[in-house]
Design an enzyme around this catalytic site. Structure first.
Site, PDB file in Angstrom:
ATOM      1  N   ARG A 199      32.538  38.668  41.957  1.00  0.00           N
ATOM      2  CA  ARG A 199      33.410  38.525  40.793  1.00  0.00           C
ATOM      3  C   ARG A 199      32.672  38.566  39.455  1.00  0.00           C
ATOM      4  NH1 ARG A 199      38.602  37.636  41.939  1.00  0.00           N
ATOM      5  NH2 ARG A 199      39.206  36.690  43.914  1.00  0.00           N
ATOM      6  N   LYS A 225      43.183  47.882  43.628  1.00  0.00           N
ATOM      7  CA  LYS A 225      43.062  46.957  44.764  1.00  0.00           C
ATOM      8  C   LYS A 225      43.569  45.575  44.405  1.00  0.00           C
ATOM      9  CE  LYS A 225      40.623  43.908  44.501  1.00  0.00           C
ATOM     10  NZ  LYS A 225      39.755  42.760  44.212  1.00  0.00           N
ATOM     11  N   ASP A 273      47.434  40.736  45.832  1.00  0.00           N
ATOM     12  CA  ASP A 273      48.460  40.088  44.998  1.00  0.00           C
ATOM     13  C   ASP A 273      49.585  41.046  44.603  1.00  0.00           C
ATOM     14  OD1 ASP A 273      46.694  38.049  45.204  1.00  0.00           O
ATOM     15  OD2 ASP A 273      46.365  37.763  43.062  1.00  0.00           O
TER      16      ASP A 273
HETATM   17  P1  FBP Z   1      41.825  39.778  43.335  1.00  0.00           P
HETATM   18  O1  FBP Z   1      42.822  39.640  42.222  1.00  0.00           O
HETATM   19  O2  FBP Z   1      40.422  39.834  42.878  1.00  0.00           O
HETATM   20  O3  FBP Z   1      42.174  40.908  44.250  1.00  0.00           O
HETATM   21  O4  FBP Z   1      41.914  38.475  44.254  1.00  0.00           O
HETATM   22  C1  FBP Z   1      43.104  38.018  44.710  1.00  0.00           C
HETATM   23  C2  FBP Z   1      42.999  36.684  45.426  1.00  0.00           C
HETATM   24  O5  FBP Z   1      43.044  36.870  46.826  1.00  0.00           O
HETATM   25  C3  FBP Z   1      44.119  35.752  44.974  1.00  0.00           C
HETATM   26  O6  FBP Z   1      45.269  35.941  45.749  1.00  0.00           O
HETATM   27  C4  FBP Z   1      43.513  34.394  45.118  1.00  0.00           C
HETATM   28  O7  FBP Z   1      44.090  33.473  44.237  1.00  0.00           O
HETATM   29  C5  FBP Z   1      42.076  34.643  44.788  1.00  0.00           C
HETATM   30  O8  FBP Z   1      41.807  35.988  45.110  1.00  0.00           O
HETATM   31  C6  FBP Z   1      41.122  33.720  45.504  1.00  0.00           C
HETATM   32  O9  FBP Z   1      39.836  34.147  45.244  1.00  0.00           O
HETATM   33  P2  FBP Z   1      38.532  33.376  45.735  1.00  0.00           P
HETATM   34  O10 FBP Z   1      38.531  33.429  47.232  1.00  0.00           O
HETATM   35  O11 FBP Z   1      37.414  34.126  45.119  1.00  0.00           O
HETATM   36  O12 FBP Z   1      38.661  31.967  45.240  1.00  0.00           O
END
Ligand code: FBP
Length: 548
Positions: free
Chosen positions: A142, A199, A202
Site C-alpha cells: 500500500r 482492481k 469493493d
Molecule cells: P483495495 O481498495 O486496495 O482494493 O482494498 C480493499 C479492501 O479489501 C477493503 O475491502 C478493506 O477495507 C481493505 O482492503 C482492508 O485492507 P487491509 O487488509 O490492508 O487492512
C-alpha cells in the site's frame, strides 16, 4: 509446490478473449474526452495527458511488426481475485507482439519500484500462476506513489532495465497515482508509458467506461456462498440471528450484491443511511423491528448483512468521531493520566452535548475502542470497530426494553461473522478469470500503440466474451477535484451505491418481503466446470446495471 486437484485442472483453463483481441489488433481512435468535473483545474494539472481520445481495439488483416518491449508490472493495494490473470494476459500479449519482449514484476507493490526490488517474470513462473487467486506471484503493498522523489527513484530502475511501459494494477487511489506518474514521465520526456488496470473487490472503481473492477465478482460469490450456508443453518436450527459484516472499506456494493444473491432478512446500505440522515438508533430500531415482527410470527431467527464502512456513513457518528479525534489530539497529556475505569465518564463530560449523548449510548467495548485504537495520524481506526457486535448488542438492549413494555414477545440470541479475507484471494470465477486476462491483454495493446495515462477497459461483459469491447480510457476522464487531508487534489471519483440505480431499487422493491418471510437463496460454491448458466453468470449488480 503441492497442488490441489482443482488447481491442477484449473491451470489448463484458457481464459476467453474478446474477438477483437484474437488476431492482429488495430487501435481505433474515438472522440476527445474531458474530465467528469472540474475540467479547467484538471486540464491545468495534466497538460500532457488531458483530453486524450477514447481508444477501441479491432481486428485487422494487416500484418503489424512490433518491436520487443520491456514492461514492468505492479500490484497495488488489497488483493482481488484475478490479479494473476491480468499479469498472464499482459505477458501473453507482449510476447505475442514480439517473442523478445520481457516482463518485470516489482515486489510487494509500488514500494518495489521505489526500492528497486523486482524479478523477471518468465513463462515458467507465469504458468504456475494462471487462473489462481492471490497476488503472491510478486506480492502487493500500500505504499502510495505520489512524490516526485519516488517517481525519479522509480525511473532509475526503469531506465536500467530498459522498461518502456509500466502497468499499475490498483484501485481508485492507485490509478489516480498512475495518472500523476504518467503525466510526470510525459512532462519529463522519459519515454515511459504508464497504464492502469481497475482492481478492487469493493466494486467502487466503475463508471461509464469501466463496468466493474475485477475481483468483485469472485469475492461476492464466495461471501454469498457462506452466507447462504449460514442461512440454511439458521433456517434449520431456528434459534439465532446472524449479524454478518462484509468487507468494503467505504461503498456498500458488496453487501448489496450479496443481498441480491441470498435474500437475507435485513441488509443495511450505508449510502441510504447517510442520505436519510439516519442515527445509530434509527438503524438499531429498524433491525429490532424486523426481529420483533419475525418473532410475532414464531420466527426467532434471521440474517443481517452489514457493510464494513457503515459507521462512517452515519452522520451523527461521523461528527462524534471527528470531535473525538480533535479532542484526544489536543488533550492527549491530560487523558493519559485518567484512570481506565474513569475514561468513559471523563469523555462524556468533555464532549459537546450531542456527541456526549451518542457516546454514552454506545456499548462499553465500542466506546473504549473509539478512544484507544488510533492510527499513526491519531485517527480512530473505524475499520476495527466490530459493527456486527455493536449493532447486535444495541438491538438486544432495545428488545429487552420492548419486552418489558410488551412490544416484543420472543427470544433473541445472536452470532457474529466478518467476511473479507475469505474472498479476496479465492480462485477467480470464470468471469474474473476471463475479464482479468482480457484487461491484461488490452494493456499490452495500449502499450503497443504508444498510449500513456490510459486505463485498460473491457466492456459489454454481460454478453459472451467474444463480444466484449476492449479499449482504453484516459484516466483524466474519470477525475474530479476533492478535498483530501485539507488540500484540493485531482482524484478518480469513487463510485458509491446509487440510490436511484437498478441494483438498489431491485433490493428495496423486495426487502420488506424478505424481512418477514424466510425466502433465503442458497447460491452454493463457485463452479468452474459445467453448464454456462451455472459457471458464467456475472454479478446481479452488473446484470441489473447493464440491462438496457
Ligand atoms: P483495495 O481498495 O486496495 O482494493 O482494498 C480493499 C479492501 O479489501 C477493503 O475491502 C478493506 O477495507 C481493505 O482492503 C482492508 O485492507 P487491509 O487488509 O490492508 O487492512
Amino acid at each position: 509446490m503441492t497442488k490441489s486437484a482443482l488447481q491442477i485442472a484449473r491451470a489448463a483453463y484458457q481464459p476467453k478473449l474478446p474477438e477483437a483481441l484474437k488476431g492482429a489488433i488495430q487501435a481505433v481512435t474515438g472522440a476527445a474526452t474531458q474530465s467528469v468535473a472540474d475540467q479547467e483545474a484538471i486540464r491545468e494539472l495534466f497538460p500532457n495527458t488531458y483530453g486524450m481520445p477514447l481508444i477501441k481495439f479491432e481486428t485487422t488483416s494487416e500484418v503489424i511488426n512490433f518491436p520487443a518491449v520491456n514492461v514492468g508490472v505492479i500490484l497495488s493495494g488489497g488483493q482481488a481475485p484475478g490479479g494473476h490473470n491480468v499479469i498472464s494476459g499482459l505477458f501473453d500479449g507482449i510476447k505475442n507482439m514480439n517473442q523478445d519482449s520481457k516482463l518485470y514484476g516489482f515486489i510487494l507493490g509500488p514500494g518495489g519500484l521505489v526500492d528497486h526490488n523486482y524479478m523477471e517474470l518468465t513463462a515458467d513462473i507465469i504458468d504456475e500462476y494462471r487462473n489462481t487467486g492471490g497476488f503472491d506471484i510478486i506480492g502487493s503493498g500500500r505504499t502510495k506513489l505520489e512524490k516526485e522523489e519516488q517517481f525519479d527513484k522509480g525511473y532509475e530502475i526503469l531506465k536500467e532495465l530498459g522498461i518502456k511501459a509500466l502497468v499499475i494494477i490498483g484501485g481508485d487511489d492507485s490509478n489516480t497515482n498512475a495518472c500523476v506518474l504518467a503525466e510526470y514521465y510525459a512532462a519529463k520526456d522519459y519515454g515511459v508509458q504508464v497504464i492502469g488496470c481497475p482492481k478492487t473487490i469493493d466494486g467502487d472503481l466503475k463508471n461509464e467506461m469501466i463496468e466493474t473492477s475485477f475481483g468483485f465478482d469472485t469475492a461476492c460469490k464466495v461471501y454469498s456462498e457462506v452466507i447462504g450456508n449460514i442461512q440454511r443453518d439458521c433456517n434449520s436450527a431456528r434459534k439465532y440471528w446472524h449479524f454478518i459484516k462484509l468487507m468494503g472499506r467505504s461503498a456498500s456494493h458488496i453487501a448489496l450484491e450479496c443481498a441480491l444473491q441470498v435474500q437475507p432478512n435485513v441488509c443495511i446500505v450505508s449510502e441510504e443511511v447517510e442520505a436519510k440522515n439516519m442515527s445509530l438508533d434509527d438503524v438499531v430500531t429498524y433491525i429490532a423491528k424486523t426481529v420483533a415482527e419475525r418473532a410475532a410470527r414464531g420466527n426467532n431467527f434471521g440474517t443481517v448483512l452489514i457493510p464494513e464502512g457503515l459507521v462512517e456513513f452515519i452522520p451523527a457518528m461521523k461528527r462524534l468521531i471527528a470531535e473525538l479525534n480533535d479532542f484526544l489530539v489536543n488533550n492527549a497529556e491530560e487523558f493519559s493520566h485518567i484512570k481506565k475505569s474513569h475514561q468513559r465518564d471523563y469523555i462524556i463530560r468533555k464532549l459537546s452535548a450531542e456527541n456526549s449523548a451518542i457516546y454514552a449510548s454506545l456499548p462499553e467495548g465500542v466506546a473504549r475502542q473509539l478512544t484507544l485504537d488510533r492510527d499513526p495520524h491519531g485517527n480512530v481506526q473505524v475499520s476495527l470497530i466490530e459493527t456486527e457486535k455493536l449493532l447486535s448488542e444495541m438491538v438486544a438492549t432495545k428488545l429487552a426494553a420492548w419486552k418489558e413494555e410488551g412490544k416484543f414477545v420472543g427470544k433473541f440470541a445472536s452470532q457474529h461473522h466478518f467476511f473479507g479475507y475469505e474472498g479476496r484471494c479465492a480462485a477467480p470465477s470464470n468471469y474474473d478469470a476471463d475479464y482479468c486476462y482480457s484487461l491484461g491483454y488490452t494493456a499490452s495493446a495500449l502499450i503497443a500503440n504508444g498510449k500513456t495515462g490510459y486505463m485498460s477497459s473491457v466492456r459489454n461483459t454481460t454478453a459472451p466474451a467474444d463480444q466484449w469491447i476492449a479499449g482504453g480510457v484516459p484516466i483524466t476522464m474519470m477525475m474530479n477535484m476533492e478535498r483530501r487531508h485539507g488540500e484540493m487534489k485531482p482524484v478518480i471519483q469513487k463510485a458509491l451505491v446509487k440510490l436511484d440505480g437498478a441494483p438498489f431499487k431491485t433490493f428495496t422493491a423486495q426487502r420488506e418481503r424478505w424481512a418477514v418471510e424466510t425466502d433465503y437463496v442458497y447460491p452454493g460454491p463457485i463452479q468452474y466446470f459445467g453448464p454456462t448458466e451455472v459457471c458464467d453468470q456475472p454479478t446481479k449488480t452488473l446484470q441489473l446495471e447493464q440491462a438496457k
